[in-house]
Design a protein around this motif. Structure first.
Motif, PDB file in Angstrom:
ATOM      1  N   ALA A 109      20.671   0.872 -20.829  1.00  0.00           N
ATOM      2  CA  ALA A 109      20.041  -0.444 -20.984  1.00  0.00           C
ATOM      3  C   ALA A 109      19.164  -0.386 -22.225  1.00  0.00           C
ATOM      4  CB  ALA A 109      19.199  -0.785 -19.761  1.00  0.00           C
ATOM      5  N   ASP A 110      19.244  -1.406 -23.055  1.00  0.00           N
ATOM      6  CA  ASP A 110      18.506  -1.466 -24.314  1.00  0.00           C
ATOM      7  C   ASP A 110      17.817  -2.823 -24.409  1.00  0.00           C
ATOM      8  OD1 ASP A 110      17.578  -1.506 -26.908  1.00  0.00           O
ATOM      9  OD2 ASP A 110      19.550  -1.430 -27.846  1.00  0.00           O
ATOM     10  N   LYS A 111      16.500  -2.818 -24.461  1.00  0.00           N
ATOM     11  CA  LYS A 111      15.755  -4.076 -24.535  1.00  0.00           C
ATOM     12  C   LYS A 111      16.113  -4.898 -25.777  1.00  0.00           C
ATOM     13  CE  LYS A 111      11.582  -3.209 -21.796  1.00  0.00           C
ATOM     14  NZ  LYS A 111      12.017  -2.030 -21.050  1.00  0.00           N
ATOM     15  N   HIS A 112      16.553  -4.228 -26.843  1.00  0.00           N
ATOM     16  CA  HIS A 112      16.892  -4.925 -28.078  1.00  0.00           C
ATOM     17  C   HIS A 112      18.357  -5.369 -28.104  1.00  0.00           C
ATOM     18  CE1 HIS A 112      13.344  -2.896 -30.426  1.00  0.00           C
ATOM     19  NE2 HIS A 112      12.969  -3.523 -29.325  1.00  0.00           N
ATOM     20  N   LEU A 113      19.095  -4.995 -27.072  1.00  0.00           N
ATOM     21  CA  LEU A 113      20.474  -5.447 -26.874  1.00  0.00           C
ATOM     22  C   LEU A 113      21.450  -4.933 -27.918  1.00  0.00           C
ATOM     23  CD1 LEU A 113      19.804  -9.147 -25.804  1.00  0.00           C
ATOM     24  CD2 LEU A 113      20.054  -7.120 -24.350  1.00  0.00           C
TER      25      LEU A 113
END
Length: 234
Positions: A134-138
């Motif tokens: 999962a990456d908050k910056h997408l």
């Protein structure tokens, strides 16, 4: 023998390993002694048990202690390992894992912390293969997350010590000379075991910036990792 320094991070990791068993860290005593050079003796007493570790480096005793905790040497009360206030969060992880697999579970965990990344890695030989992130910056352009050599990873310390955390890798003396020191700013990781109990990989939060993580979030991460063995190779 002369008393040896117990660093703040070493003391915190010791306390977190105790809390995993449901015990109170205040009931334990830790003493470390130097025999000169790189020879150390570490004594742990608590919860009706005592043991001594002989080690060739200041921190390598932690892995054996983690194994002893896991094997119940100091007693165990896994139902108490996650505080009651965290039970809804654990239920959310369980639901996401059942409905969406590892990707759903790491997304739930990632939303709870300031860290940009939450990831699961599978150990294959001497390399760690990313199986969910999962990456908050997408996007994942900032780091090559696909395959990391074990010797170049922070995950190697998770597999060795039973957990690893650093708030600011660039100033962490344990990581001097490490290729990702100061690149991965902060990291907290726990082991994921295969169905047969062998170490199969890691679950971790990390970021290019420096962040702390609450003890309760660490305990949630650890309990979440216990749910993942069946999904590790799927």
């Amino acid at each position: 023998m002369i008393p040896a320094e117990i660093t703040p991070l070493e003391a915190r990791q010791f306390q977190l390993l105790i809390r995993k068993s449901g015990a109170d860290p205040a009931a334990f005593e830790l003493r470390k002694f130097s025999r000169g050079g790189s020879n150390y003796k570490v004594r742990v007493v608590g919860r009706g048990a005592a043991t001594v570790y002989e080690t060739q480096d200041a921190g390598s005793w932690m892995g054996q202690f983690a194994l002893d905790v896991e094997n119940g040497l100091f007693g165990t009360d896994t139902d108490a390992a996650v505080p009651a206030s965290m039970s809804p969060a654990l239920a959310s992880v369980e639901k996401a894992l059942a409905e969406q697999g590892l990707a759903g579970a790491v997304a739930v965990l990632n939303r709870r912390v300031p860290h940009r990344f939450t990831a699961v890695y599978r150990l294959v030989g001497q390399a760690l293969h990313n199986v969910a992130t999962a990456d908050k910056h997408l996007h994942l352009d900032a780091l090559d997350l696909k395959v990391v050599q074990l010797k170049d990873s922070f995950c190697q310390f998770v597999l060795r010590d039973g957990l690893f955390l650093t708030h600011d890798s660039g100033s962490d003396a344990r990581l001097g000379g490490h290729p990702y020191s100061g690149v991965v700013g902060c990291y907290v990781g726990v082991p994921v075991r295969n169905r047969d109990g062998r170490l199969g990989g890691t679950l971790c939060h990390f970021d290019l910036e420096s962040h702390a993580v609450d003890d309760d979030e660490y305990l949630l991460l650890d309990r979440a990792a216990r749910l993942m063995p069946a999904f590790l190779n799927s």
